[in-house]
Write a protein that holds these residues in place. Sequence first.
Motif, PDB file in Angstrom:
ATOM      1  N   THR A  40     -66.727  16.771 -66.063  1.00  0.00           N
ATOM      2  CA  THR A  40     -66.529  16.407 -64.658  1.00  0.00           C
ATOM      3  C   THR A  40     -67.524  17.134 -63.785  1.00  0.00           C
ATOM      4  O   THR A  40     -67.737  18.344 -63.941  1.00  0.00           O
ATOM      5  N   GLU A  41     -68.140  16.399 -62.880  1.00  0.00           N
ATOM      6  CA  GLU A  41     -68.985  17.022 -61.864  1.00  0.00           C
ATOM      7  C   GLU A  41     -68.168  17.170 -60.587  1.00  0.00           C
ATOM      8  O   GLU A  41     -67.638  16.195 -60.048  1.00  0.00           O
ATOM      9  N   ILE A  42     -68.050  18.410 -60.134  1.00  0.00           N
ATOM     10  CA  ILE A  42     -67.220  18.752 -58.984  1.00  0.00           C
ATOM     11  C   ILE A  42     -68.111  19.033 -57.786  1.00  0.00           C
ATOM     12  O   ILE A  42     -69.147  19.701 -57.898  1.00  0.00           O
ATOM     13  N   VAL A  43     -67.687  18.545 -56.633  1.00  0.00           N
ATOM     14  CA  VAL A  43     -68.368  18.844 -55.370  1.00  0.00           C
ATOM     15  C   VAL A  43     -67.348  19.443 -54.415  1.00  0.00           C
ATOM     16  O   VAL A  43     -66.258  18.897 -54.227  1.00  0.00           O
ATOM     17  N   ARG A  44     -67.715  20.595 -53.832  1.00  0.00           N
ATOM     18  CA  ARG A  44     -66.875  21.270 -52.841  1.00  0.00           C
ATOM     19  C   ARG A  44     -67.711  21.443 -51.574  1.00  0.00           C
ATOM     20  O   ARG A  44     -68.796  22.031 -51.623  1.00  0.00           O
ATOM     21  N   GLU A  45     -67.183  20.954 -50.474  1.00  0.00           N
ATOM     22  CA  GLU A  45     -67.934  21.011 -49.214  1.00  0.00           C
ATOM     23  C   GLU A  45     -67.125  21.774 -48.174  1.00  0.00           C
ATOM     24  O   GLU A  45     -65.936  21.512 -47.974  1.00  0.00           O
ATOM     25  N   VAL A  46     -67.777  22.727 -47.543  1.00  0.00           N
ATOM     26  CA  VAL A  46     -67.131  23.577 -46.541  1.00  0.00           C
ATOM     27  C   VAL A  46     -67.996  23.601 -45.291  1.00  0.00           C
ATOM     28  O   VAL A  46     -69.215  23.815 -45.372  1.00  0.00           O
ATOM     29  N   SER A  47     -67.402  23.382 -44.127  1.00  0.00           N
ATOM     30  CA  SER A  47     -68.118  23.460 -42.851  1.00  0.00           C
ATOM     31  C   SER A  47     -67.551  24.604 -42.015  1.00  0.00           C
ATOM     32  O   SER A  47     -66.331  24.788 -41.949  1.00  0.00           O
ATOM     33  N   LEU A  48     -68.410  25.366 -41.394  1.00  0.00           N
ATOM     34  CA  LEU A  48     -67.985  26.495 -40.572  1.00  0.00           C
ATOM     35  C   LEU A  48     -69.068  26.825 -39.571  1.00  0.00           C
ATOM     36  O   LEU A  48     -70.197  26.309 -39.639  1.00  0.00           O
ATOM     37  N   THR A  49     -68.745  27.700 -38.645  1.00  0.00           N
ATOM     38  CA  THR A  49     -69.691  28.196 -37.655  1.00  0.00           C
ATOM     39  C   THR A  49     -69.891  29.683 -37.903  1.00  0.00           C
ATOM     40  O   THR A  49     -68.922  30.432 -38.015  1.00  0.00           O
ATOM     41  N   VAL A  50     -71.144  30.099 -38.002  1.00  0.00           N
ATOM     42  CA  VAL A  50     -71.453  31.513 -38.224  1.00  0.00           C
ATOM     43  C   VAL A  50     -72.216  32.044 -37.009  1.00  0.00           C
ATOM     44  O   VAL A  50     -73.020  31.332 -36.412  1.00  0.00           O
ATOM     45  N   PRO A  51     -71.968  33.296 -36.650  1.00  0.00           N
ATOM     46  CA  PRO A  51     -72.717  33.877 -35.533  1.00  0.00           C
ATOM     47  C   PRO A  51     -74.125  34.281 -35.970  1.00  0.00           C
ATOM     48  O   PRO A  51     -74.498  34.178 -37.141  1.00  0.00           O
ATOM     49  N   GLN A  52     -74.910  34.734 -35.004  1.00  0.00           N
ATOM     50  CA  GLN A  52     -76.280  35.184 -35.306  1.00  0.00           C
ATOM     51  C   GLN A  52     -76.233  36.391 -36.248  1.00  0.00           C
ATOM     52  O   GLN A  52     -75.353  37.243 -36.170  1.00  0.00           O
ATOM     53  N   GLY A  53     -77.206  36.440 -37.160  1.00  0.00           N
ATOM     54  CA  GLY A  53     -77.314  37.597 -38.035  1.00  0.00           C
ATOM     55  C   GLY A  53     -77.181  37.236 -39.497  1.00  0.00           C
ATOM     56  O   GLY A  53     -77.187  36.059 -39.880  1.00  0.00           O
ATOM     57  N   GLY A  74     -77.115  24.021 -48.482  1.00  0.00           N
ATOM     58  CA  GLY A  74     -76.582  24.129 -47.130  1.00  0.00           C
ATOM     59  C   GLY A  74     -77.351  23.270 -46.149  1.00  0.00           C
ATOM     60  O   GLY A  74     -78.543  22.996 -46.335  1.00  0.00           O
ATOM     61  N   THR A  75     -76.673  22.835 -45.105  1.00  0.00           N
ATOM     62  CA  THR A  75     -77.308  22.107 -44.013  1.00  0.00           C
ATOM     63  C   THR A  75     -77.079  22.889 -42.726  1.00  0.00           C
ATOM     64  O   THR A  75     -76.039  23.541 -42.558  1.00  0.00           O
ATOM     65  N   GLY A  76     -78.008  22.820 -41.829  1.00  0.00           N
ATOM     66  CA  GLY A  76     -77.929  23.566 -40.586  1.00  0.00           C
ATOM     67  C   GLY A  76     -79.065  24.583 -40.504  1.00  0.00           C
ATOM     68  O   GLY A  76     -79.750  24.866 -41.503  1.00  0.00           O
ATOM     69  N   PRO A  77     -79.280  25.171 -39.318  1.00  0.00           N
ATOM     70  CA  PRO A  77     -80.390  26.119 -39.111  1.00  0.00           C
ATOM     71  C   PRO A  77     -80.087  27.501 -39.681  1.00  0.00           C
ATOM     72  O   PRO A  77     -79.981  28.494 -38.950  1.00  0.00           O
ATOM     73  N   VAL A  78     -79.903  27.571 -41.006  1.00  0.00           N
ATOM     74  CA  VAL A  78     -79.609  28.833 -41.675  1.00  0.00           C
ATOM     75  C   VAL A  78     -80.441  28.929 -42.942  1.00  0.00           C
ATOM     76  O   VAL A  78     -80.977  27.931 -43.430  1.00  0.00           O
ATOM     77  N   THR A  79     -80.556  30.143 -43.457  1.00  0.00           N
ATOM     78  CA  THR A  79     -81.229  30.392 -44.727  1.00  0.00           C
ATOM     79  C   THR A  79     -80.217  30.956 -45.714  1.00  0.00           C
ATOM     80  O   THR A  79     -79.478  31.883 -45.385  1.00  0.00           O
ATOM     81  N   ALA A 224     -78.674  33.541 -40.048  1.00  0.00           N
ATOM     82  CA  ALA A 224     -78.797  32.607 -38.929  1.00  0.00           C
ATOM     83  C   ALA A 224     -79.501  33.309 -37.766  1.00  0.00           C
ATOM     84  O   ALA A 224     -79.129  34.428 -37.395  1.00  0.00           O
ATOM     85  N   GLU A 225     -80.518  32.682 -37.185  1.00  0.00           N
ATOM     86  CA  GLU A 225     -81.219  33.252 -36.038  1.00  0.00           C
ATOM     87  C   GLU A 225     -80.388  33.152 -34.774  1.00  0.00           C
ATOM     88  O   GLU A 225     -80.628  33.889 -33.805  1.00  0.00           O
ATOM     89  N   ALA A 226     -79.449  32.233 -34.765  1.00  0.00           N
ATOM     90  CA  ALA A 226     -78.527  32.083 -33.638  1.00  0.00           C
ATOM     91  C   ALA A 226     -77.232  31.504 -34.186  1.00  0.00           C
ATOM     92  O   ALA A 226     -77.161  31.086 -35.342  1.00  0.00           O
TER      93      ALA A 226
END
Length: 557
Positions: A40-53, A74-79, A224-226
């Motif tokens: 089985t191939e499993i996919v787990r997706e989590v969305s959240l908001t992180v502060p700068q840093g 990951g998606t969004g302006p983060v590394t 995250a830069e912001a």
Amino acid sequence: MKRLLLTTAICATLPFAAQADEFLVRADVTEATVFLGGVTEIVREVSLTVPQGDHDVLLALPSGVQLQRADIAGTGPVTLGSYSVETAHPIEEGALDGPDVAAARARVEDLEDRVDAVNARIAEAGAAVQAAALQRAYLQSVTAGGDNAAPFPTEPELLGQMLTTLGTQMANVAEAARLAEEEQTALREELAEVNTDLNAARTALNELYPFGTSVTVMRVPVSAEAEADVTLTLSHFSTAATWSPVYTLRLDSTAEELAVERAVTLQLTGNERWHDVGVSVSTADPGRERAPSDLSPQPARIHPPETEESRGVGFGIVQLGNGNAGGFNTTLARPSPAPAADMAPVEVQAVGASLTYRLPGAVTITPRDSSRQPLDTLSFDVDLTNRAVPRHDATAFLVAEVENDSGEALLSGNAAFYRDGELLGEAQLGFLADGAETDLAFGALDHLQLDWRDLSRDEGQTGIFTSADTQVRAVEFSVENTSDEAEEVRLLYAVPFAEQEELELDLDLSVTPDARDVDGQRGVHAWELTLEPGETRTIRMDVEFSWPEGEVLDWRP
């Protein structure tokens, strides 16, 4: 999906918690593709908001989860940094409860409080019973005489008053004891009922497979830069589920149509509950052999006769296979899952030589349970035949000849057979390739009665095996139509034939067959019969064998 801002101020009733720069988030299964063979191939997706840093997002997973070939994106302006996996990460009980688990846990805690309250009331009632017993013992002692006895007045009127008072006190004490005992009994019954409810509530909570006080976590560094909204997608392989096809075959004999209702039996084998998961099932088998076996030269050799010393020593060259079976070490193509919709038409997607079916609707299933999920219904035109084999059967049977023109193969699976709404039973439906034909039997036809007789035995001849050089046998087989309508019947019989020149065979059939060597089976003949209501058709077979003296005939009619 809800986006959750994780800070130290978030209350513990939500399915996440925060501590300093660590964000603990439950990573439930959101998508799954189940392959044949239990992969089985499993996919787990989590969305959240992180502060700068710089932060660590801890994806909480059930203990013992398999993370084969895990990948995080990951998606969004983060590394994202390199992840690590930690087992037995401590958490507060209930800190990662979802709404359904939180409600079930609250029900358990409420019933536990009720148990405590009822036990306290039982203790109070017990104290009242004990108090009444002490009062009764005292009153009995003061009226029993002796050193502790109460002095009784000599005046008649005072003596009467004292006896009245003592009697009243004894009655009051007895009544108080009775009421306290009745309350105890009622409270014990109430406690039994509450304990029954509590056990059921605990079972219901356990069936939701809540997180305990420790979890497995995947630690993912996030920079995250912001302040940023981010979605993390964890994909991995496991043996958490299996699937198999199941069918319901419904034959309309009047319209000569066959409806094949397809469904999937899905079963979880891991330790995690799936809740509202989008599920696809694939006919691909990653554990199947990927490449052909190696082939090596096989020269012929001669050698001296085998002796005791050389016995067990082989002279051939044996080359084992290349070991490509097992595992799933090749790159697997997984179709992008489509959004689930309640009972939407099943989506079929071809991936190479395999097919992937998207189940129509979100799936909720608990470990070690099976869930039957409908797919679709295929319709086929069929040719119906009343097939009679009088040598072995007592009645004819209805057989549907069907061609798989659906455009896809039908996998092997358990099938329930219905004829005109009547359940006939269950059987295994064999694999049917696209474009292939097969015969499906749909039960006995009691109005088409079959008979078979060995006339040679009736005439006094005995023995199937004989050492004589000739044998003469006569056999009759028939079919009778007991209905009030004409019927078409295809009668099959395997007549004897000889492959040895020394064995001579003279065969005579009273009715010439309409087909010989049916389906390439030598000696299997067919008669196409039309029987009027009440009619019986009989076919006689006479056969004479001759063979050289000293040989033995091996044949039975």
